[in-house]
Scaffold this motif. Structure first.
Motif, PDB file in Angstrom:
ATOM      1  N   GLY A 124      48.548  51.419  21.178  1.00 29.14           N
ATOM      2  CA  GLY A 124      49.527  51.399  20.090  1.00 29.14           C
ATOM      3  C   GLY A 124      48.928  51.400  18.690  1.00 29.14           C
ATOM      4  N   CYS A 125      47.600  51.353  18.585  1.00 28.61           N
ATOM      5  CA  CYS A 125      46.974  51.330  17.256  1.00 28.61           C
ATOM      6  C   CYS A 125      46.879  52.741  16.666  1.00 28.61           C
ATOM      7  CB  CYS A 125      45.575  50.720  17.333  1.00 28.61           C
ATOM      8  SG  CYS A 125      45.620  48.932  17.593  1.00 28.61           S
ATOM      9  N   GLY A 126      47.086  52.857  15.369  1.00 25.63           N
ATOM     10  CA  GLY A 126      46.960  54.147  14.690  1.00 25.63           C
ATOM     11  C   GLY A 126      45.539  54.410  14.234  1.00 25.63           C
ATOM     12  N   THR A 127      44.807  53.345  13.970  1.00 18.58           N
ATOM     13  CA  THR A 127      43.428  53.461  13.479  1.00 18.58           C
ATOM     14  C   THR A 127      42.554  52.444  14.199  1.00 18.58           C
ATOM     15  OG1 THR A 127      44.323  53.950  11.270  1.00 18.58           O
ATOM     16  CG2 THR A 127      41.971  53.463  11.399  1.00 18.58           C
ATOM     17  N   ILE A 128      41.357  52.874  14.570  1.00 17.25           N
ATOM     18  CA  ILE A 128      40.363  51.940  15.108  1.00 17.25           C
ATOM     19  C   ILE A 128      39.208  51.894  14.108  1.00 17.25           C
ATOM     20  CG2 ILE A 128      38.783  51.395  16.995  1.00 17.25           C
ATOM     21  CD1 ILE A 128      40.587  53.060  18.864  1.00 17.25           C
ATOM     22  N   LEU A 129      39.017  50.742  13.482  1.00 12.30           N
ATOM     23  CA  LEU A 129      37.877  50.550  12.578  1.00 12.30           C
ATOM     24  C   LEU A 129      36.756  49.984  13.434  1.00 12.30           C
ATOM     25  CD1 LEU A 129      39.773  48.836   9.600  1.00 12.30           C
ATOM     26  CD2 LEU A 129      39.223  51.269   9.867  1.00 12.30           C
ATOM     27  N   HIS A 130      35.767  50.831  13.722  1.00 17.27           N
ATOM     28  CA  HIS A 130      34.737  50.422  14.679  1.00 17.27           C
ATOM     29  C   HIS A 130      33.486  49.927  13.958  1.00 17.27           C
ATOM     30  CE1 HIS A 130      32.552  49.946  18.273  1.00 17.27           C
ATOM     31  NE2 HIS A 130      31.819  51.037  18.170  1.00 17.27           N
ATOM     32  N   PHE A 131      33.442  48.603  13.763  1.00 16.55           N
ATOM     33  CA  PHE A 131      32.303  47.941  13.121  1.00 16.55           C
ATOM     34  C   PHE A 131      31.524  47.089  14.112  1.00 16.55           C
ATOM     35  CE2 PHE A 131      32.475  48.644   8.460  1.00 16.55           C
ATOM     36  CZ  PHE A 131      33.572  49.500   8.433  1.00 16.55           C
ATOM     37  N   GLY A 132      31.880  47.189  15.401  1.00 11.73           N
ATOM     38  CA  GLY A 132      31.206  46.396  16.428  1.00 11.73           C
ATOM     39  C   GLY A 132      29.909  47.043  16.888  1.00 11.73           C
ATOM     40  N   GLY A 133      29.116  46.276  17.635  1.00 14.98           N
ATOM     41  CA  GLY A 133      27.858  46.783  18.187  1.00 14.98           C
ATOM     42  C   GLY A 133      26.657  46.150  17.527  1.00 14.98           C
ATOM     43  N   VAL A 134      25.480  46.590  17.974  1.00 13.42           N
ATOM     44  CA  VAL A 134      24.212  46.099  17.415  1.00 13.42           C
ATOM     45  C   VAL A 134      24.048  46.701  16.018  1.00 13.42           C
ATOM     46  CG1 VAL A 134      21.707  46.172  17.699  1.00 13.42           C
ATOM     47  CG2 VAL A 134      23.178  45.814  19.698  1.00 13.42           C
ATOM     48  N   SER A 135      23.718  45.865  15.028  1.00 11.00           N
ATOM     49  CA  SER A 135      23.726  46.340  13.632  1.00 11.00           C
ATOM     50  C   SER A 135      22.342  46.384  12.996  1.00 11.00           C
ATOM     51  CB  SER A 135      24.645  45.452  12.798  1.00 11.00           C
ATOM     52  OG  SER A 135      24.086  44.158  12.698  1.00 11.00           O
ATOM     53  N   VAL A 136      21.322  46.143  13.783  1.00  7.08           N
ATOM     54  CA  VAL A 136      19.943  46.207  13.272  1.00  7.08           C
ATOM     55  C   VAL A 136      19.044  46.797  14.353  1.00  7.08           C
ATOM     56  CG1 VAL A 136      20.143  44.264  11.642  1.00  7.08           C
ATOM     57  CG2 VAL A 136      19.516  43.828  14.028  1.00  7.08           C
ATOM     58  N   GLU A 137      17.786  47.086  14.013  1.00  7.80           N
ATOM     59  CA  GLU A 137      16.876  47.675  14.997  1.00  7.80           C
ATOM     60  C   GLU A 137      16.575  46.685  16.127  1.00  7.80           C
ATOM     61  OE1 GLU A 137      16.188  50.457  15.688  1.00  7.80           O
ATOM     62  OE2 GLU A 137      14.231  50.682  16.602  1.00  7.80           O
ATOM     63  N   LYS A 138      16.715  47.164  17.379  1.00  9.16           N
ATOM     64  CA  LYS A 138      16.478  46.355  18.591  1.00  9.16           C
ATOM     65  C   LYS A 138      15.886  47.279  19.645  1.00  9.16           C
ATOM     66  CE  LYS A 138      18.593  42.375  17.572  1.00  9.16           C
ATOM     67  NZ  LYS A 138      17.842  41.147  17.426  1.00  9.16           N
ATOM     68  N   PRO A 139      15.303  46.693  20.729  1.00 12.69           N
ATOM     69  CA  PRO A 139      14.816  47.549  21.811  1.00 12.69           C
ATOM     70  C   PRO A 139      15.944  48.397  22.399  1.00 12.69           C
ATOM     71  CG  PRO A 139      14.004  45.308  22.077  1.00 12.69           C
ATOM     72  CD  PRO A 139      14.996  45.276  20.957  1.00 12.69           C
ATOM     73  N   PHE A 140      15.578  49.547  22.935  1.00  6.69           N
ATOM     74  CA  PHE A 140      16.575  50.504  23.439  1.00  6.69           C
ATOM     75  C   PHE A 140      17.602  49.854  24.365  1.00  6.69           C
ATOM     76  CE2 PHE A 140      18.116  53.436  26.672  1.00  6.69           C
ATOM     77  CZ  PHE A 140      18.775  54.348  25.866  1.00  6.69           C
ATOM     78  N   GLU A 141      17.112  49.030  25.299  1.00  2.39           N
ATOM     79  CA  GLU A 141      18.015  48.456  26.299  1.00  2.39           C
ATOM     80  C   GLU A 141      19.067  47.532  25.683  1.00  2.39           C
ATOM     81  OE1 GLU A 141      18.414  49.551  29.151  1.00  2.39           O
ATOM     82  OE2 GLU A 141      16.551  50.607  29.599  1.00  2.39           O
ATOM     83  N   GLU A 142      18.765  46.941  24.558  1.00  5.20           N
ATOM     84  CA  GLU A 142      19.750  46.074  23.890  1.00  5.20           C
ATOM     85  C   GLU A 142      20.773  46.881  23.094  1.00  5.20           C
ATOM     86  OE1 GLU A 142      18.188  42.581  21.716  1.00  5.20           O
ATOM     87  OE2 GLU A 142      16.402  42.788  22.990  1.00  5.20           O
ATOM     88  N   VAL A 143      20.340  48.045  22.611  1.00  5.29           N
ATOM     89  CA  VAL A 143      21.222  48.897  21.803  1.00  5.29           C
ATOM     90  C   VAL A 143      22.194  49.676  22.698  1.00  5.29           C
ATOM     91  CG1 VAL A 143      21.255  50.899  20.238  1.00  5.29           C
ATOM     92  CG2 VAL A 143      19.503  49.116  19.949  1.00  5.29           C
ATOM     93  N   ALA A 144      21.719  50.096  23.851  1.00  4.66           N
ATOM     94  CA  ALA A 144      22.442  51.079  24.659  1.00  4.66           C
ATOM     95  C   ALA A 144      23.830  50.611  25.109  1.00  4.66           C
ATOM     96  CB  ALA A 144      21.599  51.472  25.877  1.00  4.66           C
ATOM     97  N   GLY A 145      23.966  49.373  25.554  1.00  4.24           N
ATOM     98  CA  GLY A 145      25.264  48.886  26.060  1.00  4.24           C
ATOM     99  C   GLY A 145      26.355  48.976  24.999  1.00  4.24           C
ATOM    100  N   PRO A 146      26.236  48.159  23.933  1.00  7.06           N
ATOM    101  CA  PRO A 146      27.289  48.187  22.908  1.00  7.06           C
ATOM    102  C   PRO A 146      27.396  49.518  22.164  1.00  7.06           C
ATOM    103  CG  PRO A 146      25.797  46.293  22.627  1.00  7.06           C
ATOM    104  CD  PRO A 146      25.221  47.132  23.689  1.00  7.06           C
ATOM    105  N   ASN A 147      26.269  50.100  21.761  1.00  6.37           N
ATOM    106  CA  ASN A 147      26.322  51.225  20.817  1.00  6.37           C
ATOM    107  C   ASN A 147      26.511  52.584  21.482  1.00  6.37           C
ATOM    108  OD1 ASN A 147      25.607  49.036  19.217  1.00  6.37           O
ATOM    109  ND2 ASN A 147      24.317  50.270  17.858  1.00  6.37           N
ATOM    110  N   LEU A 148      26.153  52.718  22.750  1.00  4.87           N
ATOM    111  CA  LEU A 148      26.356  54.012  23.426  1.00  4.87           C
ATOM    112  C   LEU A 148      27.556  53.914  24.379  1.00  4.87           C
ATOM    113  CD1 LEU A 148      22.651  55.090  24.163  1.00  4.87           C
ATOM    114  CD2 LEU A 148      23.977  55.362  22.060  1.00  4.87           C
ATOM    115  N   HIS A 149      27.481  53.052  25.373  1.00  3.15           N
ATOM    116  CA  HIS A 149      28.620  52.880  26.299  1.00  3.15           C
ATOM    117  C   HIS A 149      29.845  52.360  25.557  1.00  3.15           C
ATOM    118  CE1 HIS A 149      26.581  53.552  30.187  1.00  3.15           C
ATOM    119  NE2 HIS A 149      25.514  53.243  29.480  1.00  3.15           N
TER     120      HIS A 149
END
Ligand code: 15L
Length: 268
Positions: A65-90
């Protein structure tokens, strides 16, 4: 103005909290989500659900039902690949699938680190346009490239509208010389987000997220589609922070600054 609710991911982060204050004060109905508890008092009419971006059902339930999704979630700084992949890719995939399902527009908090290995321009020559090559400066920046290209694909293939903001440095104040170029004031970001919600048509849109800084590294983008112009300037802080530089030549050479130096092992 849009009467549908707005989903804000990453609500408990610095920018999420600021946007919650500003957008609720402006009368928008917000649904907040984050993996961390929301640290402030919930504004009236606002709901918060603690959820992990990597769990698709939680995201989908929130987006309905939302008209807009403001996507500010996820890892926000440099981290190892495995830590970034879950939130930022999937996680990002779940956001776009939800947007496709409910016909929502996605506003993606991209970053200057998607292009961080471009050298800093000398004076007014060689400022970057938004259609420049991606030059990510780490796994975090690479995830932002993936996010922008996900938006490209969902627009071309499914007509899901999206705005990708390559945020420079969004903090209360600039704290060093680099930020005389990259700083984005909280007020300029809040006004930009309002335009991303209200603009008639955006398609797939890329915008540099910086205030009106004479030293900016960046030039043309799609801001005319949004009707946004920054009003603040890092110039006000030149005497305070203009002399603050690092002694690392890699950091000072490239736009991404310190992120470029993390694990840097190139010899020439
Ligand atoms: C970013 O993408 C980060 O989220 C933020 O914490 C800052 O490091 C910013 O970039 C920057 O480049 O200053």
């Amino acid at each position: 103005s849009d009467t549908k609710p707005i989903l804000l991911t990453g609500a408990s982060g610095n920018l999420g909290r600021m946007l919650t204050r500003e957008l609720s004060a402006a009368g928008y109905t917000l649904r907040l989500t984050d993996i961390m508890p929301f640290p402030d008092e919930l504004p009236k009419g606002t709901t918060f659900v603690k959820a992990d971006l990597t769990e698709s059902l939680a995201v989908v339930r929130q987006a309905e039902g939302c008209g807009t999704i403001l996507h500010f979630g996820g890892v926000s700084v440099e981290k190892p690949f495995e830590e970034v992949a879950g939130p930022n890719l999937h996680g990002l995939y779940h956001i776009y699938e939800a947007a496709r399902m409910f016909g929502a527009r996605v506003v993606f908090a991209s970053s200057n680190h998607s292009i961080g290995f471009h050298e800093r321009p000398q004076g007014n020559q060689g400022k970057l346009d938004a259609d420049c090559a991606f030059r990510p400066d780490g796994y975090y920046g690479l995830s932002k490239v993936y996010g922008e290209l996900m938006g490209r694909m969902y627009w071309d293939k499914h007509g899901v509208e999206n705005v990708n903001i390559r945020i420079g440095s969004c903090f209360p104040k600039p704290i060093n010389k680099r930020m005389l170029a990259t700083w984005l004031s909280y007020a300029d970001l809040a006004r930009l987000i309002t335009r991303t919600i209200e603009a008639e048509k955006v398609g797939h849109c890329v915008v540099w997220g910086a205030s009106k800084n004479p030293d900016s590294f960046w030039a043309a983008d799609h801001r005319d589609r949004l009707g946004w112009e920054p009003q603040d300037t890092a110039e006000d802080y030149r005497t305070e922070v203009g002399h603050i530089v690092s002694d690392d030549p890699v950091e000072e050479r490239y736009q991404g600054g310190g992120y470029c130096s993390i694990e840097y092992s190139r010899k020439d």
